[in-house]
Design an enzyme around this catalytic site. Sequence first.
Site, PDB file in Angstrom:
ATOM      1  N   ASP A 285      58.994   6.479  46.294  1.00  0.00           N
ATOM      2  CA  ASP A 285      57.948   7.646  46.251  1.00  0.00           C
ATOM      3  C   ASP A 285      57.909   8.351  47.756  1.00  0.00           C
ATOM      4  OD1 ASP A 285      55.564   8.315  45.614  1.00  0.00           O
ATOM      5  OD2 ASP A 285      54.442   6.749  46.367  1.00  0.00           O
TER       6      ASP A 285
ATOM      7  N   ARG B   2      43.866   7.322  38.272  1.00  0.00           N
ATOM      8  CA  ARG B   2      43.653   6.380  39.613  1.00  0.00           C
ATOM      9  C   ARG B   2      42.212   6.759  40.071  1.00  0.00           C
ATOM     10  NH1 ARG B   2      47.603   7.646  44.399  1.00  0.00           N
ATOM     11  NH2 ARG B   2      48.977   6.710  43.211  1.00  0.00           N
TER      12      ARG B   2
ATOM     13  N   THR C  72      54.765  14.684  45.605  1.00  0.00           N
ATOM     14  CA  THR C  72      53.651  15.419  45.536  1.00  0.00           C
ATOM     15  C   THR C  72      53.954  16.633  46.201  1.00  0.00           C
ATOM     16  OG1 THR C  72      52.678  14.691  47.369  1.00  0.00           O
ATOM     17  CG2 THR C  72      52.032  13.452  45.738  1.00  0.00           C
TER      18      THR C  72
ATOM     19  N   LYS D 279      53.187   8.778  38.141  1.00  0.00           N
ATOM     20  CA  LYS D 279      54.483   8.928  38.408  1.00  0.00           C
ATOM     21  C   LYS D 279      55.120   7.286  38.667  1.00  0.00           C
ATOM     22  CE  LYS D 279      53.901  11.468  42.010  1.00  0.00           C
ATOM     23  NZ  LYS D 279      52.519  12.030  41.844  1.00  0.00           N
ATOM     24  N   THR D 280      54.311   6.503  39.296  1.00  0.00           N
ATOM     25  CA  THR D 280      54.800   5.099  39.594  1.00  0.00           C
ATOM     26  C   THR D 280      54.814   4.260  38.206  1.00  0.00           C
ATOM     27  OG1 THR D 280      53.914   5.081  41.775  1.00  0.00           O
ATOM     28  CG2 THR D 280      54.550   2.894  40.806  1.00  0.00           C
TER      29      THR D 280
END
Length: 329
Positions: free
Chosen positions: A101, A209, A150, A56-57
């Site tokens: 976020d 990640r 999330t 997402k980032t």
Amino acid sequence: MSNDAIDLQKLRPDTLDTYVGQRNVVKTLNLFLKAVKNRGVATEHILFYGPPGIGKTTLSYIIAKELKGTIRVTSGAAITKSGDLAAILTNLKDKDVLFIDEIHRLPKPVEEMLYPVIEEYFLDIVIGKGPSARTVRLPVPKITIVGATTKLALLSAPLRDRFGLLLRLDYYTDFEMEHIINRSANIMGIKITEVAVRKIAERSRKTPRIANRILKRARDMFEVDNHEVIDENLIDSLFKLLEIDAVGLSDLDIQYLRAIAEKFQNSPVGVETLASALSEDRRTIEEFIEPYLLRIGFIKKTPRGRVVTPKGCKHLNIKQDRVDQQALI
């Protein structure tokens, strides 16, 4: 800035063409960015939702680069009052991207202050108190707001509905994970075998990640022990050191499964009881441990509590006759 932070910036793809996975999301963003470039200004805002660590980032950074603006990164928990939001907005310029976020954690007053910003590019500020209070409307630069969460269900309907694009990011396939690991290894300048890549992909929970985190620790071992290549033996040693098993379960995951299957004879167990048994807080159980175990089918939530499935028991080498079949119904 730490080496890991520097690595993260290097490992992030900076264009949609180099972004791996999330095919439908990438197609939608390509269309959106082309439309913005044709109009010369952004008229919609974007909300990404999905599990942590899946891009997402990174996509937000790509959007900012494509729009030829800068990105300001913040989080819902960091904006505690209306003045914080006003301070951020006044430092932005046209075509910039404001990435929020965990946007579901915005306080209600801040969320409501965001509504006219999203809809009309105006910021309403209340001056004074009581009968003499008045509202001043200030123009905001033509920015693109990108929210990420999330937990979509925790986002209020009025805020959610104000985003023009609502995009769900999902877990990656094994093939995509292997592509990402090979790309990251190439950027780091380290050699890695296909078997080692596959082993990392199998244990990374289909999350880039986590895969990159494992690869960084493999690089540490590679450099400290003067290896020529990251191979199967190095990876096996690393996973033993990190206590990660063949399907990516950590020692805490195994403790969780054994607590249900052995300590409670696989009878349904409530989350509070499990938290006490493991000396962990409830949020760690619900947000960190259980999602992956549910996804791979190792546990099941029943009206009476959590139980380990036959698949989970097989992974633990617990005989099937010890499973409370009634609990699985």
